[in-house]
Scaffold this active site. Structure first.
Site, PDB file in Angstrom:
ATOM      1  N   CYS B  36       5.180   3.038   0.098  1.00 28.53           N
ATOM      2  CA  CYS B  36       4.562   3.139   1.290  1.00 28.53           C
ATOM      3  C   CYS B  36       3.189   2.237   1.045  1.00 28.53           C
ATOM      4  CB  CYS B  36       3.977   4.560   1.402  1.00 28.53           C
ATOM      5  SG  CYS B  36       5.179   5.699   1.542  1.00 28.53           S
ATOM      6  N   ASP B  38       1.147   2.373  -1.671  1.00 25.16           N
ATOM      7  CA  ASP B  38      -0.108   2.921  -2.752  1.00 25.16           C
ATOM      8  C   ASP B  38       0.719   3.493  -3.799  1.00 25.16           C
ATOM      9  OD1 ASP B  38      -2.379   2.478  -0.978  1.00 25.16           O
ATOM     10  OD2 ASP B  38      -1.575   4.054   0.435  1.00 25.16           O
ATOM     11  N   CYS B  63      -4.268  -1.080  -1.487  1.00 21.03           N
ATOM     12  CA  CYS B  63      -5.373  -2.041  -0.557  1.00 21.03           C
ATOM     13  C   CYS B  63      -6.822  -1.780  -1.291  1.00 21.03           C
ATOM     14  CB  CYS B  63      -5.393  -1.494   0.825  1.00 21.03           C
ATOM     15  SG  CYS B  63      -5.922   0.250   0.985  1.00 21.03           S
ATOM     16  N   CYS B 107      -6.463   7.006   1.800  1.00 21.88           N
ATOM     17  CA  CYS B 107      -6.694   6.628   0.203  1.00 21.88           C
ATOM     18  C   CYS B 107      -7.694   7.752  -0.515  1.00 21.88           C
ATOM     19  CB  CYS B 107      -7.331   5.128   0.323  1.00 21.88           C
ATOM     20  SG  CYS B 107      -6.407   3.968   1.123  1.00 21.88           S
TER      21      CYS B 107
END
Lengths: 392, 150
Positions: B36, B38, B63, B107
């Site tokens: 995915c 992460d 990211c 995140c």
């Protein structure tokens, strides 16, 4: 600033800007009006149409100006589907198309009862002509396959696909938005019935595109209204934009070959440099059958957006193939279709060169990139694990 | 909600705090999934007497926002007692960063999950210790968010 995102858009060439200026000011007539001012605007549009048609090797009447490449793709696909819905409801495309094509096909499936075959591609991003042949059915109306891919630059065997489509009496559309100016595009050599271009990818302004449609191709209009564009696309013409696009084509004719030779050298310098200096990096797309200005890479164990941000700090503009920069969190559908694992596809970066890039700029990027990749890897648990296991 | 990264996010991305991995960690938590895009690994040193998180480090594949949320959460929980560290939520992370683009909210959830996962690992290794009452509750809550996110 170092701009390496010409596949996203290009600056308007000064000559283009100059050619457009009169039509934004004194020569503001509506081409559909009667008097001299209007006739001059109409004349400018006609002249522009002739120049672009000559460049593509088609008749001026076979060219329809649109507001952008996306509109031209929609007009080609929906226009053909709606005009011939009583004869068939099947369309063939590839899994790696731009969303302007892919989402248009999805919309036809979802709301209009069409069936769409999404052809797979190989590791280099190539569609196989034999697979197109196998996918064609008696009710197939249209094949739409892009000329070159916007993320990895692979050029498709369009003229072979076109010859097949002609033989099987199926229409062929190609989105050539990334190809115009980078590789010769003559509609008769390509055997296409329709072809999309967009001005802002070749130093014309944003907001103007065109669809080539071969004589005899019947499309349902997307925009109904006045009789502009031979009653195929209503709406007052973007006169300045159209004039600008023709001027940009003229520049391609005068300097294109030379530009492309230089750009190809710079691109190869970039590719060689990246692969030499950065371990666990790979070039994506076809090694040779690719447009001359585009280099795309996957950097293993890290995510593309981090590279993008780090380069942005240094005033270097590139794109990440990973959709992490957009609202979607899915990695590039192109790389996934090419068989890259998700975690690798997340680490993709696209660099696309243009006529103003210099060798010095490329060398600067080649100096900047390795420490950026190294820093992000030093933070990545995947890199740490791979090192621990002795894989890297 | 911010459209782009705030200066705080960018600063944490440029100069991440506590990046790395503790060699002799008392607790390690891996959250997210590289598929995915992460993956976050939190490692902690915990004082067994005081139950204070004395040191913490992160490694993150993801990211800019994922790196910034990892960095800031290590700052938010370092030096805190376990029960206080568990009170740090993704909202605190967002606030400390001065906001996150809406597509990056996950995140901040990942960062919160990272802390919970590491602490769960700690209590799994020490069944003799009393688990804080809301450790399990939080695990469930975050699991529910995760299902919702993906």
């Amino acid at each position: 600033m170092i701009y390496l995102d010409h596949a996203a858009t290009t600056p308007v060439a000064p000559e283009v800007f100059e050619a457009m200026a009169p039509y934004l000011q004194g020569e503001y007539g509506n081409p559909s009006s009667f008097y001299g001012l209007a006739r001059r605007a109409r004349g400018a549009v006609d002249e522009a149409r002739e120049r672009i048609a000559a460049y593509l090797g088609c008749a001026p009447r076979e060219l329809v100006f649109t507001g952008c490449g996306t509109e031209a793709d929609n007009l080609a696909i929906k226009g053909l589907a709606f005009a011939h819905a009583d004869q068939g409801r099947h369309i063939i495309t590839s899994a790696i198309e731009h969303h302007a094509v892919l989402h248009t096909c999805r919309s036809l499936e979802k709301y209009h009862g069409f069936e769409v075959t999404y052809l797979p591609v190989d590791r280099d991003g190539l569609v196989a002509v034999e697979q197109v042949a196998e996918a064609i059915r008696p009710d197939t109306l249209l094949v739409t396959v892009m000329h070159s891919n916007n993320e990895v630059g692979t050029i498709q065997p369009i003229s072979e696909i076109g010859a097949l489509c002609m033989e099987r009496k199926v229409r062929l559309h190609t989105d050539a938005v990334q190809s115009l100016g980078k590789t010769p595009l003559k509609v008769d050599d390509l055997n296409v019935d329709m072809l999309t271009i967009a001005g802002h990818k070749f130093y014309a302004p944003k907001g103007v595109g065109a669809l080539y449609m071969r004589r005899g191709v019947k499309l349902a209009n997307l925009l109904d209204g006045g009789a502009q564009e031979f009653a195929r696309r209503a709406g007052t013409e973007n006169v300045a934009g159209i004039v600008g696009m023709a001027k940009a084509v003229e520049l391609l004719e005068t300097r294109g070959v030379e530009d492309n030779e230089r750009i190809t050298r710079l691109r190869d310098r970039l590719i060689t440099g990246v692969l030499e200096r950065i371990p666990q990096a790979q070039l994506t797309g076809h090694p040779t059958q690719r447009i001359c200005n585009l280099a795309s890479f996957c950097f293993h164990f890290i995510e593309g957006e981090g590279i993008l941000l780090s380069l942005d700090f240094e005033d270097v503009c590139v794109s990440s193939g990973s959709a992490c920069t957009s609202a979607s969190l899915d990695p590039s559908h192109v790389l996934i279709a090419m068989g890259y694992p998700h975690e690798v596809a997340h680490g993709s970066i696209r660099m696309s060169l243009g006529r103003h890039n210099t060798e010095q700029e490329i060398d600067q990027v080649l100096d900047l990139l390795p420490p950026i990749v190294e820093r992000l890897r030093s933070m990545s648990p995947l890199w740490a694990d791979a090192k621990r296991k002795g894989e890297v | 909600m911010a459209d782009f990264y705030t200066d705080v996010v960018l600063e944490h991305f440029r100069n991440p705090r506590n990046s790395g991995e503790l060699e002799h960690a008392d607790a390690v938590g891996d959250v997210g999934n590289p598929v995915c895009g992460d993956l976050m690994r939190i490692s902690m040193q915990i004082n067994p007497e005081t139950e204070v998180i004395e040191d913490i480090k992160f490694r993150t594949f993801g990211c800019g926002a994922a790196i910034a949320t990892s960095s800031i959460i290590t700052e938010l929980v370092k030096g805190k007692k376990i029960e206080d560290a568990l009170k740090v939520s993704n909202k605190d992370v967002i606030e400390a960063l001065g906001g996150l683009p809406s597509v990056k909210i996950h995140c901040s959830v990942l960062a919160e999950e990272g802390i919970v996962a590491a602490l769960k690992d700690y209590f799994d290794q020490h069944p003799e210790k009393t688990r804080p009452p809301y450790l399990e509750e939080k695990e469930k809550l975050l699991a529910a968010i995760e299902v919702h996110e993906h």
